[in-house]
Design a protein around this motif. Structure first.
Motif, PDB file in Angstrom:
ATOM      1  N   PHE A  81      47.261  31.562  45.987  1.00 55.01           N
ATOM      2  CA  PHE A  81      46.283  32.190  45.092  1.00 55.01           C
ATOM      3  C   PHE A  81      45.185  31.162  44.778  1.00 55.01           C
ATOM      4  O   PHE A  81      45.428  29.950  44.758  1.00 55.01           O
ATOM      5  N   PRO A  82      43.962  31.615  44.516  1.00 56.45           N
ATOM      6  CA  PRO A  82      42.868  30.689  44.200  1.00 56.45           C
ATOM      7  C   PRO A  82      42.922  30.240  42.747  1.00 56.45           C
ATOM      8  O   PRO A  82      43.540  30.881  41.889  1.00 56.45           O
ATOM      9  N   ALA A 116      48.902  30.587  34.283  1.00 61.15           N
ATOM     10  CA  ALA A 116      49.460  29.514  35.099  1.00 61.15           C
ATOM     11  C   ALA A 116      50.988  29.530  35.063  1.00 61.15           C
ATOM     12  O   ALA A 116      51.648  29.308  36.091  1.00 61.15           O
ATOM     13  N   MET A 117      51.558  29.817  33.897  1.00 59.94           N
ATOM     14  CA  MET A 117      53.029  29.866  33.783  1.00 59.94           C
ATOM     15  C   MET A 117      53.594  30.989  34.632  1.00 59.94           C
ATOM     16  O   MET A 117      54.685  30.851  35.223  1.00 59.94           O
ATOM     17  N   GLU A 118      52.881  32.114  34.723  1.00 58.23           N
ATOM     18  CA  GLU A 118      53.360  33.220  35.548  1.00 58.23           C
ATOM     19  C   GLU A 118      53.393  32.834  37.027  1.00 58.23           C
ATOM     20  O   GLU A 118      54.189  33.364  37.804  1.00 58.23           O
ATOM     21  N   LYS A 119      52.544  31.904  37.423  1.00 53.84           N
ATOM     22  CA  LYS A 119      52.524  31.432  38.807  1.00 53.84           C
ATOM     23  C   LYS A 119      53.436  30.232  39.022  1.00 53.84           C
ATOM     24  O   LYS A 119      53.507  29.685  40.131  1.00 53.84           O
ATOM     25  N   ALA A 159      37.796  28.349  44.511  1.00 51.84           N
ATOM     26  CA  ALA A 159      38.572  28.970  45.596  1.00 51.84           C
ATOM     27  C   ALA A 159      39.710  28.081  46.075  1.00 51.84           C
ATOM     28  O   ALA A 159      40.412  28.433  47.043  1.00 51.84           O
ATOM     29  N   LEU A 160      39.904  26.934  45.408  1.00 48.47           N
ATOM     30  CA  LEU A 160      40.985  26.024  45.789  1.00 48.47           C
ATOM     31  C   LEU A 160      42.329  26.756  45.701  1.00 48.47           C
ATOM     32  O   LEU A 160      42.646  27.373  44.674  1.00 48.47           O
ATOM     33  N   GLU A 161      43.104  26.690  46.776  1.00 46.99           N
ATOM     34  CA  GLU A 161      44.346  27.464  46.845  1.00 46.99           C
ATOM     35  C   GLU A 161      45.540  26.686  46.286  1.00 46.99           C
ATOM     36  O   GLU A 161      45.644  25.473  46.461  1.00 46.99           O
ATOM     37  N   PHE A 162      46.392  27.429  45.601  1.00 41.44           N
ATOM     38  CA  PHE A 162      47.645  26.901  45.073  1.00 41.44           C
ATOM     39  C   PHE A 162      48.793  27.687  45.715  1.00 41.44           C
ATOM     40  O   PHE A 162      48.678  28.893  45.955  1.00 41.44           O
ATOM     41  N   ASP A 163      49.897  26.999  45.983  1.00 42.58           N
ATOM     42  CA  ASP A 163      51.067  27.648  46.568  1.00 42.58           C
ATOM     43  C   ASP A 163      51.868  28.348  45.483  1.00 42.58           C
ATOM     44  O   ASP A 163      52.083  27.800  44.390  1.00 42.58           O
ATOM     45  N   TYR A 164      52.299  29.560  45.788  1.00 44.40           N
ATOM     46  CA  TYR A 164      53.096  30.339  44.836  1.00 44.40           C
ATOM     47  C   TYR A 164      54.179  31.091  45.589  1.00 44.40           C
ATOM     48  O   TYR A 164      53.916  31.754  46.598  1.00 44.40           O
ATOM     49  N   THR A 165      55.394  30.967  45.126  1.00 46.29           N
ATOM     50  CA  THR A 165      56.526  31.671  45.720  1.00 46.29           C
ATOM     51  C   THR A 165      56.993  32.745  44.753  1.00 46.29           C
ATOM     52  O   THR A 165      57.363  32.451  43.609  1.00 46.29           O
ATOM     53  N   ASP A 166      56.946  33.993  45.210  1.00 50.61           N
ATOM     54  CA  ASP A 166      57.307  35.093  44.312  1.00 50.61           C
ATOM     55  C   ASP A 166      58.820  35.222  44.200  1.00 50.61           C
ATOM     56  O   ASP A 166      59.587  34.420  44.758  1.00 50.61           O
TER      57      ASP A 166
END
Length: 367
Positions: A170-171, A104-107, A155-162
């Motif tokens: 990502f789910p 989770a921290m990586e995301k 499958a719930l999606e979370f927003d992630y900015t690289d």
């Protein structure tokens, strides 16, 4: 769709609740229903009938539930056990989401943020509507057909900015795992450790002490999860504790009766002679239990404690008269013969009044 119906049955005095429950289950065997004994009924049976109780302790809830189920299953194999309850009767199936903190921290999410977003997706919305009659709270819930399934939840999606600033959803399954577990309505703790109470009912006509001894051997042979401990806390243990307390009371009663007679006789030898009549009373008590086919129960032991004070009366009457005759110069043998013949009638009279009075109480009849 299923429904739950609870029925309470009042039994005549002296009837067995366990036997009535077994009869009801037999009569309902051909019905398309699932019949379970209510926990309150089992508790009452444990108080009024025979039962085995085991307190299971563990810090880990999973190990505790596994051990309770394992012990309850083993008790069913013990001869004389009618039913068992692993303490999980009120438990409900639950889904446990375990979030991988590092993933989770990586995301860019903390564990708290992940749980907040999951709660938001599962929580129904509620609002207050003002009407003429006053404010009314209205909740908007999703229909049963549209409710989120476990697969949809993972499958719930979370927003992630690289690092390049690109959005890459990502789910939930990338950072968490979903396990099906059991959730207890209440969690009992003893000495800061989680605890469950496993109970078992004894069949009619079985000796609870002997069944408990076999149950102890059966449970001792089990390989329980690491960190799990247990202790027996059923009717047999209560009986043993009561027996120890009554034995202490009996010893104290004998000592008190002895010192009272020492004060009356002003001698240490004469009361000691009277005390030898107490084992004779116990012999008669055990013989009466044998003839009636009764076990040595708590009430029987209370009766033995009462005998400690009752039976010495005859000895006091006899020994006191022997001492009087000896003081008048009569030889020992002649004094014993004379006292036995003279005091026979008073001893029989006092014994019969005590025996007849106690028989009325033993039979439970009003005089």
């Amino acid at each position: 769709e299923s429904f739950d119906v609870t029925a309470y049955v009042t039994l005549p005095e002296g009837e067995s609740g366990a036997a009535a429950g077994a009869k009801i289950a037999e009569l309902c065997a051909d019905l398309p229903v699932e019949l379970n004994a209510d926990s309150a009924m089992m508790s009452a049976t444990m108080l009024t009938g025979s039962g085995v109780g085991i307190n299971v302790y563990a810090n880990d809830m999973g190990s505790l539930q596994e051990a309770a189920t394992q012990i309850a299953g083993a008790l069913l194999e013990v001869p004389g056990i009618a039913y068992t309850d692993d303490g999980l009767s009120d438990a409900e199936t639950a889904l446990h989401i375990a979030v991988d903190r590092n993933a989770a921290m990586e995301k860019g999410y903390t564990v708290a943020q992940v749980y907040m977003q999951i709660a938001s997706a599962l929580t129904s919305s509620a609002s207050s509507i003002r009407m003429d009659m006053g404010d009314v709270t209205a909740s908007v819930v999703v229909s049963s057909e549209e409710r989120m399934t476990p697969d949809e939840l993972m499958a719930l999606e979370f927003d992630y900015t690289d690092a390049d600033g690109k959005s890459a959803p990502f789910p939930l399954s990338d950072i968490a795992s979903l396990d099906e577990t059991v959730s207890l309505s209440t969690i009992r703790r003893v000495d800061q450790r989680r605890s469950l109470n496993v109970t078992a009912g004894i069949e009619e006509g079985q000796n609870v002490t002997l069944v408990t001894a076999e149950a102890q051997q059966k449970v001792a042979s089990l390989t329980l999860p690491k960190g799990v401990t247990y202790e027996f806390d059923g009717e047999s243990e209560a009986i043993l504790k009561a027996v120890r307390d009554l034995a202490l009371m009996l010893l104290l009663g004998v000592i008190l009766v002895y010192f009272i007679m020492v004060a009356q006789f002003q001698s240490l030898k004469s009361p000691f002679i009277v005390m030898f009549t107490i084992p004779l009373a116990f012999t008669g008590g055990f013989l009466a239990l044998l003839l009636c086919g009764l076990d040595v129960s708590i009430l029987a032991l209370v009766g033995f404690v009462m005998l400690t004070g009752v039976i010495v009366n005859n000895g006091i009457v006899l020994v006191d008269y022997v001492n009087q005759l000896r003081a008048d110069g009569m030889e020992r043998r002649e004094a014993l013969i004379e006292a036995g013949a003279t005091r026979l009638r008073p001893i029989l009279m006092t014994s019969l009044t005590t025996i007849l009075g106690l028989i009325v109480m033993a039979l439970g009849q009003n005089p």
